[in-house]
Design a protein around this motif. Structure first.
Motif, mmCIF file in Angstrom:
data_model
loop_
_atom_site.group_PDB
_atom_site.id
_atom_site.type_symbol
_atom_site.label_atom_id
_atom_site.label_comp_id
_atom_site.label_asym_id
_atom_site.label_seq_id
_atom_site.Cartn_x
_atom_site.Cartn_y
_atom_site.Cartn_z
ATOM 1 N N UNK A 180 -10.225 -6.914 -0.692
ATOM 2 C CA UNK A 180 -11.581 -7.333 -0.310
ATOM 3 C C UNK A 180 -12.350 -6.239 0.429
ATOM 4 N N UNK A 181 -11.804 -5.019 0.430
ATOM 5 C CA UNK A 181 -12.477 -3.844 1.014
ATOM 6 C C UNK A 181 -12.722 -3.985 2.517
ATOM 7 N N UNK A 182 -11.759 -4.560 3.233
ATOM 8 C CA UNK A 182 -11.890 -4.674 4.687
ATOM 9 C C UNK A 182 -10.845 -3.851 5.423
ATOM 10 N N UNK A 183 -10.034 -3.071 4.706
ATOM 11 C CA UNK A 183 -9.005 -2.251 5.347
ATOM 12 C C UNK A 183 -9.635 -1.062 6.051
ATOM 13 N N UNK A 184 -8.820 -0.366 6.858
ATOM 14 C CA UNK A 184 -9.318 0.817 7.567
ATOM 15 C C UNK A 184 -9.790 1.890 6.586
ATOM 16 N N UNK A 185 -9.060 2.063 5.501
ATOM 17 C CA UNK A 185 -9.452 3.062 4.507
ATOM 18 C C UNK A 185 -10.768 2.695 3.841
ATOM 19 N N UNK A 186 -10.919 1.417 3.494
ATOM 20 C CA UNK A 186 -12.134 0.974 2.803
ATOM 21 C C UNK A 186 -13.355 1.044 3.701
ATOM 22 N N UNK A 187 -13.159 0.862 5.010
ATOM 23 C CA UNK A 187 -14.292 0.825 5.939
ATOM 24 C C UNK A 187 -14.455 2.123 6.712
ATOM 25 N N UNK B 235 -12.409 9.335 1.619
ATOM 26 C CA UNK B 235 -11.727 8.297 0.845
ATOM 27 C C UNK B 235 -12.716 7.611 -0.097
ATOM 28 N N UNK B 236 -13.286 8.395 -0.967
ATOM 29 C CA UNK B 236 -14.270 7.866 -1.914
ATOM 30 C C UNK B 236 -13.573 7.292 -3.133
ATOM 31 N N UNK C 31 -7.259 0.957 -6.646
ATOM 32 C CA UNK C 31 -6.091 1.814 -6.427
ATOM 33 C C UNK C 31 -4.875 1.018 -5.972
ATOM 34 N N UNK C 32 -5.075 0.091 -5.030
ATOM 35 C CA UNK C 32 -3.930 -0.567 -4.403
ATOM 36 C C UNK C 32 -3.547 -1.910 -5.035
ATOM 37 N N UNK C 33 -4.415 -2.460 -5.872
ATOM 38 C CA UNK C 33 -4.096 -3.746 -6.488
ATOM 39 C C UNK C 33 -4.162 -3.657 -8.016
ATOM 40 N N UNK C 34 -5.319 -3.289 -8.551
ATOM 41 C CA UNK C 34 -5.525 -3.365 -10.000
ATOM 42 C C UNK C 34 -4.597 -2.433 -10.776
ATOM 43 N N UNK D 179 -0.611 6.704 -0.903
ATOM 44 C CA UNK D 179 0.499 6.033 -0.216
ATOM 45 C C UNK D 179 0.347 6.125 1.298
ATOM 46 N N UNK D 180 -0.025 7.294 1.791
ATOM 47 C CA UNK D 180 -0.169 7.464 3.236
ATOM 48 C C UNK D 180 -1.285 6.586 3.789
ATOM 49 N N UNK D 181 -2.377 6.470 3.049
ATOM 50 C CA UNK D 181 -3.472 5.627 3.524
ATOM 51 C C UNK D 181 -3.064 4.157 3.523
#
Length: 287
Positions: free
Chosen positions: A79-86, A94-95, A101-104, A189-191
């Protein structure tokens, strides 16, 4: 011209003409003996105060030990609420779409490997209202009920559970690495690991977070501290740069300027005589 420059800088003149330093023949046996003692002492201290070996944190480890945390992190990536997404700064390193990347992508690999229907495609084909309702339902489930029975009619819950199992089997992190388009196979992976907060918890427990002077202490309670050469920047970060939004840059400018001053010290007229005025030679010479 070169001679005149040397004379102008004052570095060709003896510091003290009245001080005579005796020349002593080197005792090589004594020198090698002292060197051997020093090497032995260093090796002994390395054994007594070893640097700790910290086992690398992996997605497999997190999914096996705390699957609920892994699921909550995957939902945040979705849902784009992680630290990387925000993440927001003057640069945006992190464009990429964390949902993709992490689900689909890893789920598509998994469903293809197992020859099972892609439930994420089913979710994406639903109406926006139904997607929103199922996302909220999945968030509630993984926050409160997981690992209880999931709703088989909610494809998103089934997708996340599949990814958790994939991670516990050790396949999720390699899937992230293989998806990297830049050749830096560790970024994704690190993110993800950073978004779980597990590495932050490890660092805090070891006393090596930024507010604990970071890498100055390799491990909580260790004596002596580890990277002592970072003490200057650590002190700056907790004093004059404590509230500086550009602390890394300004710290580099301050320490870089000091380094340049020390390099140029012998060539600055007047300043290069400071050791003589302070009689530092008495500590070094047998006058």
């Amino acid at each position: 011209m070169h001679y005149l420059l040397i004379r102008f800088l004052g570095i060709a003149k003896p510091h003290r003409v009245d001080v005579h330093v005796p020349t002593v023949k080197a005792n090589h046996k004594l020198l090698f003996g002292r060197g051997g003692v020093l090497v032995g002492l260093i090796l002994l201290l390395a054994i007594v105060f070893p640097s700790p070996f910290l086992k690398p944190t992996t997605a497999k480890e997190i999914a096996a030990s705390d699957p609920k945390l892994a699921a909550q992190t995957l939902i945040k990536e979705f849902d784009h609420s992680s630290d990387t997404a925000t993440y927001l700064d003057t640069i945006d390193p992190y464009k990429y779409n964390t949902r993709e990347i992490y689900v689909a992508q890893p789920y598509a690999q998994l469903s293809g490997l197992l020859h099972t229907p892609n439930l994420l495609q089913k979710y994406n084909s639903e109406s926006p209202a139904l997607q929103a309702a199922q996302l909220k339902e999945a968030q509630t489930y993984f926050d409160n009920s997981y690992p209880g029975k999931a709703n088989v009619k909610n494809p998103l819950e089934q997708v996340i559970i599949s990814l958790i199992n994939m991670a516990a089997a050790g396949l999720y992190q390699p899937a992230l690495n293989s998806a990297s388009p830049t050749g830096n196979q560790t970024t994704y992976a690190l993110r993800f690991l950073a978004d779980t907060g597990v590495m932050d918890g490890h660092a805090e427990a070891l006393g090596i977070t930024t507010d604990q002077y970071g890498m100055l202490r390799e491990e909580k309670g260790r004596i002596p501290p580890g990277a002592w050469w970072l003490a200057p920047i650590g002190l700056l970060n907790h004093t004059v740069l404590a509230h500086d939004d550009n602390g890394d840059r300004d710290g580099a400018i301050i320490l870089g300027s000091l380094l340049l001053l020390l390099i140029a010290f012998p060539y600055i007229p007047g300043l290069n005589r400071l050791p003589e005025w302070l009689k530092v030679y008495k500590l070094l010479w047998r006058a």
